[in-house]
Scaffold this motif. Sequence first.
Motif, mmCIF file in Angstrom:
data_model
loop_
_atom_site.group_PDB
_atom_site.id
_atom_site.type_symbol
_atom_site.label_atom_id
_atom_site.label_comp_id
_atom_site.label_asym_id
_atom_site.label_seq_id
_atom_site.Cartn_x
_atom_site.Cartn_y
_atom_site.Cartn_z
ATOM 1 N N HIS B 97 0.841 -1.198 0.000
ATOM 2 C CA HIS B 97 0.000 0.000 0.000
ATOM 3 C C HIS B 97 0.872 1.242 0.000
ATOM 4 O O HIS B 97 1.061 1.878 -1.023
ATOM 5 C CB HIS B 97 -0.937 -0.033 1.211
ATOM 6 N N LEU B 98 1.476 1.544 1.134
ATOM 7 C CA LEU B 98 2.298 2.753 1.191
ATOM 8 C C LEU B 98 3.661 2.502 1.822
ATOM 9 O O LEU B 98 4.265 3.410 2.394
ATOM 10 C CB LEU B 98 1.550 3.851 1.950
ATOM 11 N N GLY B 99 4.156 1.285 1.733
ATOM 12 C CA GLY B 99 5.559 1.042 2.060
ATOM 13 C C GLY B 99 5.907 0.947 3.527
ATOM 14 O O GLY B 99 7.067 1.020 3.880
ATOM 15 N N CYS B 100 4.928 0.829 4.412
ATOM 16 C CA CYS B 100 5.276 0.593 5.813
ATOM 17 C C CYS B 100 5.788 -0.844 5.946
ATOM 18 O O CYS B 100 5.589 -1.664 5.069
ATOM 19 C CB CYS B 100 4.055 0.791 6.711
ATOM 20 N N VAL B 101 6.458 -1.120 7.061
ATOM 21 C CA VAL B 101 6.979 -2.456 7.284
ATOM 22 C C VAL B 101 5.907 -3.283 7.989
ATOM 23 O O VAL B 101 5.466 -2.929 9.079
ATOM 24 C CB VAL B 101 8.264 -2.403 8.124
ATOM 25 N N CYS B 113 0.235 0.794 9.429
ATOM 26 C CA CYS B 113 -0.088 2.140 8.976
ATOM 27 C C CYS B 113 -1.561 2.305 8.621
ATOM 28 O O CYS B 113 -2.214 3.225 9.094
ATOM 29 C CB CYS B 113 0.795 2.521 7.801
ATOM 30 N N HIS B 114 -2.100 1.417 7.790
ATOM 31 C CA HIS B 114 -3.502 1.580 7.425
ATOM 32 C C HIS B 114 -4.273 0.279 7.562
ATOM 33 O O HIS B 114 -5.290 0.082 6.898
ATOM 34 C CB HIS B 114 -3.625 2.142 6.005
ATOM 35 N N PRO B 128 -6.408 -1.634 2.589
ATOM 36 C CA PRO B 128 -6.247 -0.935 1.311
ATOM 37 C C PRO B 128 -5.100 -1.437 0.434
ATOM 38 O O PRO B 128 -4.909 -0.898 -0.647
ATOM 39 C CB PRO B 128 -5.961 0.499 1.754
ATOM 40 N N ALA B 129 -4.341 -2.440 0.864
ATOM 41 C CA ALA B 129 -3.196 -2.863 0.052
ATOM 42 C C ALA B 129 -3.682 -3.316 -1.315
ATOM 43 O O ALA B 129 -4.624 -4.104 -1.412
ATOM 44 C CB ALA B 129 -2.451 -3.986 0.747
ATOM 45 N N PRO B 130 -3.066 -2.810 -2.377
ATOM 46 C CA PRO B 130 -3.573 -3.129 -3.717
ATOM 47 C C PRO B 130 -3.236 -4.533 -4.184
ATOM 48 O O PRO B 130 -3.913 -5.068 -5.047
ATOM 49 C CB PRO B 130 -2.917 -2.083 -4.607
ATOM 50 N N TRP C 182 8.099 8.512 9.074
ATOM 51 C CA TRP C 182 7.030 7.659 8.550
ATOM 52 C C TRP C 182 5.998 8.461 7.775
ATOM 53 O O TRP C 182 5.383 7.939 6.842
ATOM 54 C CB TRP C 182 6.430 6.812 9.663
ATOM 55 N N ASN C 189 5.355 7.250 -0.878
ATOM 56 C CA ASN C 189 4.676 6.118 -1.500
ATOM 57 C C ASN C 189 3.354 6.523 -2.132
ATOM 58 O O ASN C 189 2.866 5.844 -3.029
ATOM 59 C CB ASN C 189 4.488 4.988 -0.495
ATOM 60 N N PRO C 352 7.865 0.957 12.239
ATOM 61 C CA PRO C 352 6.942 2.010 11.819
ATOM 62 C C PRO C 352 6.248 2.628 13.017
ATOM 63 O O PRO C 352 5.903 1.946 13.978
ATOM 64 C CB PRO C 352 5.914 1.280 10.951
ATOM 65 N N ALA C 370 -6.340 5.521 2.967
ATOM 66 C CA ALA C 370 -6.575 4.241 3.631
ATOM 67 C C ALA C 370 -7.601 3.399 2.888
ATOM 68 O O ALA C 370 -7.839 2.257 3.258
ATOM 69 C CB ALA C 370 -7.025 4.470 5.070
ATOM 70 N N PHE C 371 -8.245 3.964 1.862
ATOM 71 C CA PHE C 371 -9.126 3.164 1.014
ATOM 72 C C PHE C 371 -8.414 2.771 -0.271
ATOM 73 O O PHE C 371 -8.394 1.625 -0.651
ATOM 74 C CB PHE C 371 -10.407 3.940 0.676
ATOM 75 N N GLN C 447 -7.994 -5.529 -7.752
ATOM 76 C CA GLN C 447 -7.663 -4.243 -7.156
ATOM 77 C C GLN C 447 -8.305 -3.086 -7.918
ATOM 78 O O GLN C 447 -8.731 -2.100 -7.340
ATOM 79 C CB GLN C 447 -6.142 -4.067 -7.111
ATOM 80 N N ASN C 506 -2.898 0.914 13.569
ATOM 81 C CA ASN C 506 -3.390 0.168 12.403
ATOM 82 C C ASN C 506 -4.536 0.903 11.708
ATOM 83 O O ASN C 506 -5.314 0.308 10.984
ATOM 84 C CB ASN C 506 -3.861 -1.235 12.793
ATOM 85 N N TRP C 507 -4.656 2.225 11.958
ATOM 86 C CA TRP C 507 -5.684 3.044 11.351
ATOM 87 C C TRP C 507 -7.077 2.509 11.676
ATOM 88 O O TRP C 507 -8.003 2.585 10.883
ATOM 89 C CB TRP C 507 -5.478 3.160 9.833
#
Lengths: 392, 161, 519
Positions: B97-101, B113-114, B128-130, C182, C189, C352, C370-371, C447, C506-507
């Motif tokens: 998604h946005l490169g967090c570990v 992160c998300h 949300p990971a694609p 972060w 990203n 993170p 986040a979506f 996706q 974790n949002w």
Amino acid sequence: MNRNKHLLLWSSVGVFILLVMAAANENLGREWRQIQGTARSTEGAPEGAMDVHLRQVINPGLNISDRCVSCHVGMAPGEQGITGDRVLAAHKAVVHQPAEFGCTVCHGGQGRATDKADAHGDVHFWPQPMIPIKYAYAGCGTCHTPLKVPNSGILEKARGVFERLDCLACHRVDGRGATIRPGGGGLEGPDLSSAGFKGFDSGWYEKHLKQSGEAQNGPWKASFGAISEEDRGALTTYLSTRVGSSKLVEAKAAFNSSGCLGCHKVSGVGGDAGPDLSRAGEKDPGILDFTHVPGSRTFALWLGEHFRSPAAIVPGSAMPMMGLTENQIDLLTMYVLSLRRRELPGAYLPKDRVQVLRFGAREFSTDGATIFSAICSGCHGADGKGRRYAGS
Amino acid sequence: MTVKAGEPKSRLDPEPIARRDFLGMSSLIAMAGTLLFSVLGMLRLPKAAVLSSPSKKFSVKLPEALSAGEAFVPPGRAVALFRDGEGVFAISTICTHLGCVVKPMPDGFECPCHGSRFGVDGAVSRGPAPRALDWLKVSSKGDSWVVDEEKKVPPGTKEKA
Amino acid sequence: MSTPVIEKNQAMQVFKDNLRAAPRRLLDATFRSGKPNTDRKRSTFVFSNLFLHLHSVRTHRWTLKWSTTAGLGIATTAAFLITLVTGVLLMFYYKPYPDVAYDSIKDIHFVVPTGRFIRNIHRWAANVMVVAVILHMARVFYTAAYRKPREFNWLIGMGLFVITLGLSFTGYLLPWDQLAYWAITIGANIAQSPREVTDALGITDWFDPGGFQRLLLLGSDVVGVEALIRFYLLHIMLLPLALAALMGVHFWRIRKDGGMVRPADADSRLEPRSSEEIYPVFTDAPAKTYQLAAIVRGKTSAVGRGPENTLPSMPHLFYAELAVLMLTTLICVGLSLISDAPLKELANPAVPENPAKAPWYFLGLQEMVAFSAVMGGIGIPSLVIIGLGLIPFLDREEAGTGEWFGGTGGWPLVRKSIFVGLASAILIEAFVIRFGWIREWFPHVPQLVITLINPGTLLTLIYGLYSVWLVRRYNSTRAGAMGLFTVFLCGFVVLTIIGTYFRGPNWVFYWSPADWPKH
């Protein structure tokens, strides 16, 4: 237009007042200024010393800028300190001069800070708060690792032998002993507090015996006699563990008696069932759950509570309740706190750490009893008859 | 209508480019072209030919007691290594998604992160990971393993010891 | 030409006289028109000064009403000036190198005299600037000030808005703490997120604009020293220069476009002048008419009296500007004394930050990210920017220019739109928080489907349809634009508040940070 003039006037006056407040806060209100002011007016303060300004210890090699000495001004380079004052006293005599090594290398905390809470590190977002003074010797673990430490039983026995043979009559160890001071020759053995680190003459016994034999009277004649081989072994063990911080050695001995290494690794030795503990002492209290820990939010208290009942502090923890005594908990807390590291330039890397890092030396004594108690006893019991934990 | 040679042209005829204008145009075009070219050169500067990050290929020794389904993360690397009956495989722990570990858990991976979740094979299970976490190339070398973080392999590729 | 002859023994006296007169002459040399005590001298005072001549010499009384602009443009400028001064001061100590940067911020905080205060002001002024620029934009929108001939300046203003956010974002990395590291990792990203689409299409290997953008921003494939230097360069040089240049254009265009917008009947709506505002105008009236000299437009020459309802900018406008400047300073300084700029732990690439939150004004974006990264981070923001840019070219109406909520629909429409904007944003968020989204129901959905259909795009679609409905319902583009601007503003507010206050590790949604789990 008058509305705008009023707005301009009162805004400007407001900004001016705020700036004055900020200036007062900065130039008068800072803790270290008040402390240094007290220091100057305290009776017995050296004349002309202790003028009020920020002080620090800088050591580029160790990458420290420690401003702790702005409040603990008695420990600042070149200051004498005020005897009897908790904050202003000079540092007690130690091997590592605070003027060179700074403060945070041993004690932790935030060296760059100049406010008490920030400096002691009990704030959000500073992951390395000060090691509680009760466990101060855990700080040695930042650079050192005491080698050849046996388990508690062996260590206690060795200490017993050392004391039974009254070596303390002539030698000083950890601040005790060397009480015999004959008026004439002034006979006093060397201080053995760091014998294990600096090394000692392995032929000491023969030399002592010879000198005792040659003496006609006096302390040599009166107080030194033959020692059995078993006792000499115990003395060697005891001397090897005198590395300048007996409390840490005691703590490590307690660790080596509790079978922790059966599940945990330290410096590459130990089991895989639990987390690697090689740097466990660096844990940031900011990310720990303190809901079930009474008292202040320090890592030491958290550790103690965790030893009492692991699963209550870390939900889902597989670690059994070890049934430790309060003293053991205290010692294990100290040892875990000592499991920390710091990037050190070659010139500052101590030889005990080098031996572990580069030459594969074991971090603990390798006699069979110690290996069993350090690794196996966790499951098999101290006596090898097996062990059942509450609830398992 | 025929136009005799040498006869002056009508005002309505298209005017040929005067020599002066031609010179002016070409000088401007030359300048613009040169500047454009130099800008192209400058645009190449921000991307270095070699990146300063450490080598993406590294070798690692797996612990003896690594059980199936248990992740081994070499220190300083964003890769989780696994060993099961079929062999050894490596899954990148960089969230797609946005490169967090992401954090290896017993039932897969979790991104802080998300909130993306991944299964044990790296497939997205929520969030949300694609796409699935990347599987990375692992090759055996003596008693250690070489992981290449730049070479992706299809999920399910396992390397026999 | 004759040189005054100085008698021999007078030289010393003349020297003394000159010395005594030096301060006054310095003043004369600086302000050549002399004391601005007549309207003509007031005019000269303005246009003969490089810094003041961006102002017109006379200002309409409508402009000077507090309700016309609320001083928001000046407040933004003031905040920028404050960040400029404090920023330069911080540069004395800041060292743009990983880890060292963190130590230098600690030093600024703890041992640099006034350092902590200056850094706080810098941080707060940056926040005030973002707030002021958003409010300023809303003011311009709601007073329909973007209309002809001010379309171009609206575009410049949008450029300034984007640069302001860019300045904020680049400044975020500089402390090199966990928060910074972060937030920038996520930001970089987001720049890479076009890969979400190229990956889905399977063309990333030979067409990868996302990867290129990220590489351009970071200079490497991780956030490291190159990224820090690049952000530093952007933060202290490229973006401030661009901002200053565009600000110059922005101000200049205000004059060229006829000053502050005002309603056509502004003159008749203004109260009669009070006696203190009446100045003798053109006391020594010019001999020539300006119109004949083709200097001013107009049917008749205005000789002997000033243009209706204007006041000399010196001092009327300048008092207003200085007042806003000092008020902004007061706000920034006050906030700085109340709360310190944050500084978390030293950046740690292995762990993170959880939750990793960008600055508050990006949390609405982060909520959408986040979506779907590409839609929330690039697609929808681009759409909003394009939409904003199109507004002055689509709304060519004239009614209500210069009025708050002017034009068809007016305040009732805005009020209705606020309700629609808030309600739809909150309902969609509530639905997602309660029931999850497509991925949670059908884990194997492609996706591309989620990229296209997600809460962010859905909300945008609802807003868009609502606006189209307004255009038809009111038969007015202005009504549609006003509705659209309002609902997007409300959506921004809702998402920002949720992202700021209700998102935890974790949002995940939490009612309060007290409920956050500990690790």
